[in-house]
Motif scaffolding. Structure first.
Motif: not given
Length: 398
Positions: A202-204, A234-237, A245-248, A269-271
């Protein structure tokens, strides 16, 4: 006989086992909650190593008693959650810090049809603010109020759009720290792609407006710390494998705070990564770079860069062991009137370990130890400190 400090914990457990009727369980909508905690910190007020303690004392112990109601129930596709908890904390030595805590929450998770869903909620919390960056024996209660509303429209099997608004308001009891009173309004708009794999991309876009009602005195001057902050991330799960699992949430942030001169911008941001192989272990790791407020009488925010690692061991069906280590480097933004701006930084290291025993679904006992240390900043007048603490808690729902 039991030590007088531990007797309340034992009494709570005995009463919990005896009072829960056969029909009471975790699936009931309404629960009565009760808990008690004992803690000790050998440097409660985070006094630098080269300074004497307040009244020649650094450490202190405390008791916390907590009680309240928890309501959680689904009505068709709607879920209502209510929490009302009150607590009382008493210290052995620094009795002026005794305080009454509050934790009030109301949340509604709603869904209309098959394509619209969201959340609406509000909360109120009152706790003792940390003394990491506040050198005083004065009680400093922090009251935070938060209200939010968000909605998601899944207009296609692979696409959804989300919008949300949140207002956070913070007030501090100590007059010497009231310059950190603030209200932050955040508005978000997000577009997500949902592939069949279960991952999310996604894009936030986010806009934050912070307002400080009290100007901060700096020498003979006063400054207003109000700011605006714009983010595009950018939001990535990513479900990399069945066990990873990677959440960024990473991208670009621009912060404009006129009292500090020109705008500050850059990557932020945060990963988060989670690895859960077959067995009893779960591993986590995080890295981040972001702006954060600070409860200090000198500056209002920092640019933090940090990393953490953690592990959870499910020793048995009822016992879990958690260990975490965190390192964070904080860079302070200097006003033009400050000198020695190149030394406006410090770092905080924290290590914790907790053992949780859950003999029944409605009863939990936890023991924990923690170590924290900070490197100081000469320009800011903050020294390095070390702190070791332990806590023992027990709570039950009836």
């Amino acid at each position: 006989m039991l030590n007088s400090r531990l007797r309340p914990l034992a009494l709570l457990l005995l009463s919990a086992f005896a009072a829960i009727p056969a029909g009471a369980g975790p699936n009931d909508a309404l629960h009565v909650y009760g808990g008690v905690a004992y803690g000790h910190d050998d440097n409660l007020l985070r006094i630098p190593e080269n300074q004497p303690g307040f009244d020649n004392a650094r450490g202190d112990s405390w008791w916390t008693r907590e009680g309240g109601l928890i309501f959680d129930k689904e009505y068709s596709r709607q879920r209502i959650t209510l929490v009302a908890k009150l607590s009382k904390t008493n210290f052995d030595r620094f009795k002026q810090l005794d305080y009454d805590g509050k934790d009030m929450q109301a949340n509604w998770a709603w869904q209309l049809g098959n394509h619209l869903q969201g959340k609406i909620g509000t909360s109120l919390q009152q706790v003792l603010a940390p003394y990491t960056d506040f050198s005083s024996t004065e009680r400093n209660l922090r009251r935070s109020r938060s209200s939010y509303a968000e909605g998601t429209w899944r207009f296609h099997s692979s696409w959804q759009v989300r919008t949300g608004f949140q207002r956070d308001k913070y007030t501090y009891e100590a007059l010497s720290n009231r310059y950190n009173n603030r209200t932050e309004d955040a508005t978000e708009l997000e577009l997500d792609y949902l592939p069949r794999s279960g991952s999310t991309v996604g894009l936030v876009a986010r806009h934050v407006k912070g307002q400080y009602p009290f100007p901060r005195p700096v020498g003979p001057f006063t400054f207003n710390d109000s700011f605006t902050q714009d983010e595009l991330k950018a939001r990535v799960k990513w479900l990399a494998t069945g066990s990873t699992t990677l959440d960024a949430l990473v991208g670009y942030t621009r912060r404009d705070q006129p009292s500090f001169g020109g705008a500050t911008s850059g990557a932020a941001g945060k990963i988060n990564a989670t690895y859960q192989p077959r067995g009893k272990m779960t591993y986590t790791a995080s890295v981040w770079r972001d702006f954060a407020p600070i409860e200090s009488t000198l500056v209002s925010y920092t640019l933090n860069k940090g990393a953490s690692i953690g592990a959870q061991w499910d020793a048995t069906a009822k016992i879990k062991v958690n260990a975490d280590a965190i390192y964070e480097r904080r860079n302070y933004s200097a006003r033009q009137e400050f000198t020695g701006a190149d030394s406006l930084r410090d770092s905080i290291r924290t290590a914790t370990m907790r053992v949780t025993w859950q003999p029944r679904p409605t009863i939990q006992v936890q023991a924990g130890v923690a170590h924290q240390e900070r490197s100081g900043s000469v320009t800011l007048g903050t020294g390095s400190f070390k702190s070791n603490s332990m806590t023992l808690t027990a709570n039950a729902q009836f």
